[in-house]
Design a protein around this motif. Structure first.
Motif, mmCIF file in Angstrom:
data_model
loop_
_atom_site.group_PDB
_atom_site.id
_atom_site.type_symbol
_atom_site.label_atom_id
_atom_site.label_comp_id
_atom_site.label_asym_id
_atom_site.label_seq_id
_atom_site.Cartn_x
_atom_site.Cartn_y
_atom_site.Cartn_z
ATOM 1 N N TYR A 32 -8.028 4.968 3.756
ATOM 2 C CA TYR A 32 -6.624 4.557 3.745
ATOM 3 C C TYR A 32 -5.722 5.328 2.791
ATOM 4 O O TYR A 32 -4.508 5.392 3.009
ATOM 5 C CB TYR A 32 -6.478 3.050 3.511
ATOM 6 C CG TYR A 32 -6.631 2.572 2.096
ATOM 7 C CD1 TYR A 32 -5.636 2.791 1.144
ATOM 8 C CD2 TYR A 32 -7.742 1.853 1.696
ATOM 9 C CE1 TYR A 32 -5.771 2.325 -0.157
ATOM 10 C CE2 TYR A 32 -7.885 1.389 0.409
ATOM 11 C CZ TYR A 32 -6.891 1.623 -0.517
ATOM 12 O OH TYR A 32 -7.027 1.165 -1.795
ATOM 13 N N VAL A 44 -0.303 0.028 9.732
ATOM 14 C CA VAL A 44 -1.757 0.207 9.701
ATOM 15 C C VAL A 44 -2.416 -1.102 10.123
ATOM 16 O O VAL A 44 -2.070 -2.171 9.615
ATOM 17 C CB VAL A 44 -2.244 0.610 8.293
ATOM 18 C CG1 VAL A 44 -3.766 0.678 8.245
ATOM 19 C CG2 VAL A 44 -1.631 1.931 7.870
ATOM 20 N N LEU A 65 -5.248 -2.500 -0.501
ATOM 21 C CA LEU A 65 -4.653 -1.834 0.654
ATOM 22 C C LEU A 65 -3.254 -2.393 0.904
ATOM 23 O O LEU A 65 -2.291 -1.641 1.080
ATOM 24 C CB LEU A 65 -5.532 -2.037 1.889
ATOM 25 C CG LEU A 65 -4.927 -1.633 3.231
ATOM 26 C CD1 LEU A 65 -4.873 -0.115 3.344
ATOM 27 C CD2 LEU A 65 -5.717 -2.224 4.377
ATOM 28 N N ARG A 66 -3.126 -3.709 0.902
ATOM 29 C CA ARG A 66 -1.837 -4.360 1.137
ATOM 30 C C ARG A 66 -0.811 -3.950 0.074
ATOM 31 O O ARG A 66 0.341 -3.658 0.400
ATOM 32 C CB ARG A 66 -2.037 -5.879 1.129
ATOM 33 C CG ARG A 66 -0.776 -6.670 1.349
ATOM 34 C CD ARG A 66 -1.117 -8.165 1.353
ATOM 35 N NE ARG A 66 0.080 -8.945 1.409
ATOM 36 C CZ ARG A 66 0.680 -9.489 0.363
ATOM 37 N NH1 ARG A 66 0.184 -9.325 -0.845
ATOM 38 N NH2 ARG A 66 1.773 -10.210 0.502
ATOM 39 N N LEU A 69 0.080 -0.032 0.591
ATOM 40 C CA LEU A 69 0.878 0.228 1.786
ATOM 41 C C LEU A 69 2.196 -0.523 1.744
ATOM 42 O O LEU A 69 3.224 0.000 2.184
ATOM 43 C CB LEU A 69 0.088 -0.136 3.045
ATOM 44 C CG LEU A 69 -1.087 0.782 3.361
ATOM 45 C CD1 LEU A 69 -1.858 0.279 4.563
ATOM 46 C CD2 LEU A 69 -0.634 2.206 3.590
ATOM 47 N N VAL A 76 0.893 -3.927 7.402
ATOM 48 C CA VAL A 76 -0.565 -4.004 7.465
ATOM 49 C C VAL A 76 -0.951 -5.232 8.294
ATOM 50 O O VAL A 76 -0.400 -6.311 8.095
ATOM 51 C CB VAL A 76 -1.196 -4.138 6.065
ATOM 52 C CG1 VAL A 76 -2.710 -4.159 6.153
ATOM 53 C CG2 VAL A 76 -0.735 -3.032 5.148
ATOM 54 N N PHE A 98 -1.530 -11.605 5.429
ATOM 55 C CA PHE A 98 -1.666 -10.578 6.471
ATOM 56 C C PHE A 98 -1.360 -11.186 7.834
ATOM 57 O O PHE A 98 -1.593 -12.372 8.060
ATOM 58 C CB PHE A 98 -3.108 -10.049 6.535
ATOM 59 C CG PHE A 98 -3.561 -9.304 5.328
ATOM 60 C CD1 PHE A 98 -3.382 -7.928 5.234
ATOM 61 C CD2 PHE A 98 -4.198 -9.946 4.293
ATOM 62 C CE1 PHE A 98 -3.821 -7.220 4.135
ATOM 63 C CE2 PHE A 98 -4.651 -9.260 3.183
ATOM 64 C CZ PHE A 98 -4.446 -7.891 3.093
#
Length: 101
Positions: A32, A44, A65-66, A69, A76, A98
């Motif tokens: 990522y 994504v 990741l959240r 991004l 996401v 999410f």
């Protein structure tokens, strides 16, 4: 775990296969990180259809990741969620953080 990337006109899917746990954090991050700075990427999705196990460190990796991004104004989503993986995400209230399908 194996991670593969599919880019469809700025909508990227990270397809995961296998166990998603602490031992796979380097591979997940390598999948990522290039997406964070790629200006052509708008959204994504992490595809969990091939994942049968995840642990608390995987939850932490999803939060990182959240954050990364989100800081780059990219959406996401988590897709292909089912079985034990769905249970873990539900217990952790990831549905509030999410888009999950």
């Amino acid at each position: 775990m194996q991670a593969s990337i599919l880019n469809d006109s700025g909508k990227v899917t990270i397809k995961l296969v296998g166990r998603f746990d602490f031992n796979t954090h380097r591979e997940f991050r390598a999948a990522y990180e290039p997406l964070v700075t790629d200006s052509t990427v708008r959204a994504v999705a992490v595809d969990f259809a091939g994942v049968d196990y995840l642990d608390s460190s995987a939850l932490g990796m999803l939060l990182m990741l959240r954050d990364k991004l989100g800081g780059a104004n990219k959406e996401v989503a988590l897709t292909g969620v089912r079985g034990n993986v769905k249970q873990v995400l539900d217990i952790a209230n990831f549905g509030k953080l999410f888009q999950i399908s």
